[in-house]
Scaffold this motif. Structure first.
Motif, PDB file in Angstrom:
ATOM      1  N   THR A  15      22.326  40.179  29.994  1.00 34.56           N
ATOM      2  CA  THR A  15      22.080  41.330  30.860  1.00 34.56           C
ATOM      3  C   THR A  15      23.322  41.624  31.704  1.00 34.56           C
ATOM      4  O   THR A  15      23.255  42.394  32.647  1.00 34.56           O
ATOM      5  CB  THR A  15      20.866  41.087  31.788  1.00 34.56           C
ATOM      6  N   LEU A  16      24.427  40.995  31.337  1.00 31.91           N
ATOM      7  CA  LEU A  16      25.648  41.203  32.115  1.00 31.91           C
ATOM      8  C   LEU A  16      26.069  42.660  32.149  1.00 31.91           C
ATOM      9  O   LEU A  16      26.533  43.151  33.183  1.00 31.91           O
ATOM     10  CB  LEU A  16      26.781  40.343  31.559  1.00 31.91           C
ATOM     11  N   GLY A  17      25.924  43.363  31.052  1.00 26.83           N
ATOM     12  CA  GLY A  17      26.306  44.777  31.016  1.00 26.83           C
ATOM     13  C   GLY A  17      25.473  45.604  31.970  1.00 26.83           C
ATOM     14  O   GLY A  17      26.005  46.394  32.761  1.00 26.83           O
ATOM     15  N   VAL A  18      24.159  45.418  31.920  1.00 27.97           N
ATOM     16  CA  VAL A  18      23.267  46.137  32.832  1.00 27.97           C
ATOM     17  C   VAL A  18      23.558  45.736  34.268  1.00 27.97           C
ATOM     18  O   VAL A  18      23.581  46.588  35.167  1.00 27.97           O
ATOM     19  CB  VAL A  18      21.785  45.869  32.466  1.00 27.97           C
ATOM     20  N   ASP A  19      23.789  44.444  34.494  1.00 23.76           N
ATOM     21  CA  ASP A  19      24.098  43.979  35.847  1.00 23.76           C
ATOM     22  C   ASP A  19      25.383  44.608  36.367  1.00 23.76           C
ATOM     23  O   ASP A  19      25.467  44.990  37.535  1.00 23.76           O
ATOM     24  CB  ASP A  19      24.202  42.454  35.887  1.00 23.76           C
ATOM     25  N   MET A  20      26.371  44.727  35.500  1.00 22.75           N
ATOM     26  CA  MET A  20      27.637  45.340  35.916  1.00 22.75           C
ATOM     27  C   MET A  20      27.442  46.825  36.218  1.00 22.75           C
ATOM     28  O   MET A  20      27.984  47.343  37.200  1.00 22.75           O
ATOM     29  CB  MET A  20      28.716  45.145  34.851  1.00 22.75           C
ATOM     30  N   MET A  65      32.359  42.057  41.113  1.00 23.61           N
ATOM     31  CA  MET A  65      32.527  42.677  39.798  1.00 23.61           C
ATOM     32  C   MET A  65      33.586  41.938  38.988  1.00 23.61           C
ATOM     33  O   MET A  65      33.438  41.789  37.769  1.00 23.61           O
ATOM     34  CB  MET A  65      32.888  44.158  39.955  1.00 23.61           C
ATOM     35  N   SER A  66      34.624  41.485  39.633  1.00 24.25           N
ATOM     36  CA  SER A  66      35.670  40.750  38.934  1.00 24.25           C
ATOM     37  C   SER A  66      35.114  39.445  38.352  1.00 24.25           C
ATOM     38  O   SER A  66      35.439  39.073  37.215  1.00 24.25           O
ATOM     39  CB  SER A  66      36.826  40.466  39.888  1.00 24.25           C
ATOM     40  N   SER A  67      34.275  38.767  39.116  1.00 28.20           N
ATOM     41  CA  SER A  67      33.639  37.544  38.609  1.00 28.20           C
ATOM     42  C   SER A  67      32.751  37.854  37.411  1.00 28.20           C
ATOM     43  O   SER A  67      32.760  37.120  36.411  1.00 28.20           O
ATOM     44  CB  SER A  67      32.805  36.880  39.708  1.00 28.20           C
ATOM     45  N   MET A  68      31.998  38.935  37.508  1.00 27.55           N
ATOM     46  CA  MET A  68      31.144  39.335  36.389  1.00 27.55           C
ATOM     47  C   MET A  68      31.996  39.691  35.169  1.00 27.55           C
ATOM     48  O   MET A  68      31.652  39.339  34.041  1.00 27.55           O
ATOM     49  CB  MET A  68      30.262  40.512  36.783  1.00 27.55           C
ATOM     50  N   MET A  69      33.099  40.391  35.406  1.00 28.84           N
ATOM     51  CA  MET A  69      33.978  40.787  34.305  1.00 28.84           C
ATOM     52  C   MET A  69      34.543  39.550  33.619  1.00 28.84           C
ATOM     53  O   MET A  69      34.608  39.501  32.386  1.00 28.84           O
ATOM     54  CB  MET A  69      35.109  41.680  34.818  1.00 28.84           C
ATOM     55  N   SER A  70      34.921  38.550  34.382  1.00 28.30           N
ATOM     56  CA  SER A  70      35.435  37.309  33.789  1.00 28.30           C
ATOM     57  C   SER A  70      34.380  36.664  32.905  1.00 28.30           C
ATOM     58  O   SER A  70      34.689  36.190  31.807  1.00 28.30           O
ATOM     59  CB  SER A  70      35.862  36.323  34.882  1.00 28.30           C
ATOM     60  N   CYS A 146      26.497  36.108  24.424  1.00 23.31           N
ATOM     61  CA  CYS A 146      26.909  35.375  25.620  1.00 23.31           C
ATOM     62  C   CYS A 146      26.174  34.049  25.727  1.00 23.31           C
ATOM     63  O   CYS A 146      25.454  33.793  26.693  1.00 23.31           O
ATOM     64  CB  CYS A 146      26.663  36.224  26.859  1.00 23.31           C
ATOM     65  N   SER A 147      26.349  33.201  24.748  1.00 27.59           N
ATOM     66  CA  SER A 147      25.725  31.876  24.844  1.00 27.59           C
ATOM     67  C   SER A 147      26.383  31.116  25.983  1.00 27.59           C
ATOM     68  O   SER A 147      27.582  31.211  26.206  1.00 27.59           O
ATOM     69  CB  SER A 147      25.888  31.120  23.541  1.00 27.59           C
ATOM     70  N   GLY A 148      25.572  30.431  26.732  1.00 31.80           N
ATOM     71  CA  GLY A 148      26.104  29.692  27.873  1.00 31.80           C
ATOM     72  C   GLY A 148      26.320  30.573  29.074  1.00 31.80           C
ATOM     73  O   GLY A 148      26.667  30.111  30.133  1.00 31.80           O
ATOM     74  N   SER A 149      26.096  31.855  28.923  1.00 31.94           N
ATOM     75  CA  SER A 149      26.254  32.794  30.025  1.00 31.94           C
ATOM     76  C   SER A 149      25.057  32.706  30.935  1.00 31.94           C
ATOM     77  O   SER A 149      23.957  32.390  30.518  1.00 31.94           O
ATOM     78  CB  SER A 149      26.360  34.217  29.451  1.00 31.94           C
ATOM     79  N   SER A 150      25.272  33.010  32.171  1.00 32.20           N
ATOM     80  CA  SER A 150      24.148  33.066  33.096  1.00 32.20           C
ATOM     81  C   SER A 150      23.332  34.318  32.841  1.00 32.20           C
ATOM     82  O   SER A 150      22.283  34.491  33.427  1.00 32.20           O
ATOM     83  CB  SER A 150      24.649  33.060  34.537  1.00 32.20           C
ATOM     84  N   GLY A 151      23.821  35.192  31.966  1.00 33.85           N
ATOM     85  CA  GLY A 151      23.114  36.437  31.713  1.00 33.85           C
ATOM     86  C   GLY A 151      23.036  37.315  32.929  1.00 33.85           C
ATOM     87  O   GLY A 151      22.171  38.148  33.062  1.00 33.85           O
ATOM     88  N   GLY A 152      23.965  37.093  33.836  1.00 36.12           N
ATOM     89  CA  GLY A 152      23.998  37.896  35.054  1.00 36.12           C
ATOM     90  C   GLY A 152      23.299  37.222  36.212  1.00 36.12           C
ATOM     91  O   GLY A 152      23.320  37.698  37.321  1.00 36.12           O
ATOM     92  N   MET A 153      22.659  36.096  35.970  1.00 40.07           N
ATOM     93  CA  MET A 153      21.942  35.415  37.048  1.00 40.07           C
ATOM     94  C   MET A 153      22.951  34.819  38.032  1.00 40.07           C
ATOM     95  O   MET A 153      24.010  34.386  37.656  1.00 40.07           O
ATOM     96  CB  MET A 153      21.059  34.309  36.479  1.00 40.07           C
ATOM     97  N   GLY A 154      22.584  34.831  39.244  1.00 40.60           N
ATOM     98  CA  GLY A 154      23.464  34.276  40.263  1.00 40.60           C
ATOM     99  C   GLY A 154      24.538  35.235  40.733  1.00 40.60           C
ATOM    100  O   GLY A 154      25.295  34.927  41.622  1.00 40.60           O
ATOM    101  N   MET A 155      24.609  36.395  40.141  1.00 43.62           N
ATOM    102  CA  MET A 155      25.640  37.353  40.529  1.00 43.62           C
ATOM    103  C   MET A 155      25.085  38.406  41.471  1.00 43.62           C
ATOM    104  O   MET A 155      25.804  39.248  41.932  1.00 43.62           O
ATOM    105  CB  MET A 155      26.205  38.063  39.289  1.00 43.62           C
ATOM    106  N   MET A 156      23.805  38.411  41.705  1.00 43.59           N
ATOM    107  CA  MET A 156      23.211  39.440  42.535  1.00 43.59           C
ATOM    108  C   MET A 156      23.442  39.185  43.979  1.00 43.59           C
ATOM    109  O   MET A 156      23.545  38.259  44.556  1.00 43.59           O
ATOM    110  CB  MET A 156      21.701  39.568  42.290  1.00 43.59           C
TER     111      MET A 156
END
Length: 156
Positions: A15-20, A65-70, A146-156
């Motif tokens: 869900t990183l794209g939607v989160d971004m 956003m930079s952290s999410m982009m990374s 995005c295996s191993g990705s937080s899927g956007g969790m923790g970035m909110m």
């Protein structure tokens, strides 16, 4: 909340794209709110304080956003999506430059007319960058693995 966290954590899709994109909506709102506040200002002293507050708020948003982009760049994706993400990353860098330049420019203005012209230019440039980023990243969640990705969790 816990159910949402569990469902998101168990979902194989990112869900990183939607989160971004949501984060960019927050940036759009900050830029628009800043524009309205400056529009209502009557002195450059007021504007200078607003610029400082805006710069601080936007810098925090851009860091997020930079952290999410990374994290997004660490996902598996095809060449086309990677090219789009590189373009989006370039726009993020340009947005940071716009933000810094805007604050510097506003601090030297002595009349409100010049100030308002700068606000128009800044707001337009920021929105153009975000429009381009949205187009570049619109298919990220469907295209990236995005295996191993937080899927956007923790970035909110």
């Amino acid at each position: 909340m816990l159910i949402t966290l569990l469902l998101t954590a168990c979902t194989p899709d990112s869900t990183l794209g939607v989160d971004m994109l949501t984060r960019m909506d927050d940036v759009r709102a900050e830029v628009a709110d800043h524009r309205e506040k400056v529009d209502a200002a009557t002195t450059m002293d007021e504007v200078n304080q607003m610029e400082s507050d805006h710069h601080e708020a936007l810098a925090t948003m851009m860091d997020d956003m930079s952290s999410m982009m990374s994290e997004m760049m660490g996902c598996g994706m095809g060449d086309g999506m990677m090219g789009d993400m590189t373009d989006a990353d370039d726009h993020m860098g340009a947005m940071t430059d716009e933000m810094d330049g805007h604050e510097d420019t506003q601090t030297v203005h002595t009349d409100m007319a010049d100030c308002m012209t700068e606000e128009d230019t800044y707001s337009e440039a920021m929105n153009e960058h975000m429009d381009a980023m949205s187009a570049d990243m619109g298919e990220f969640d469907q295209s990236a693995t995005c295996s191993g990705s937080s899927g956007g969790m923790g970035m909110m």
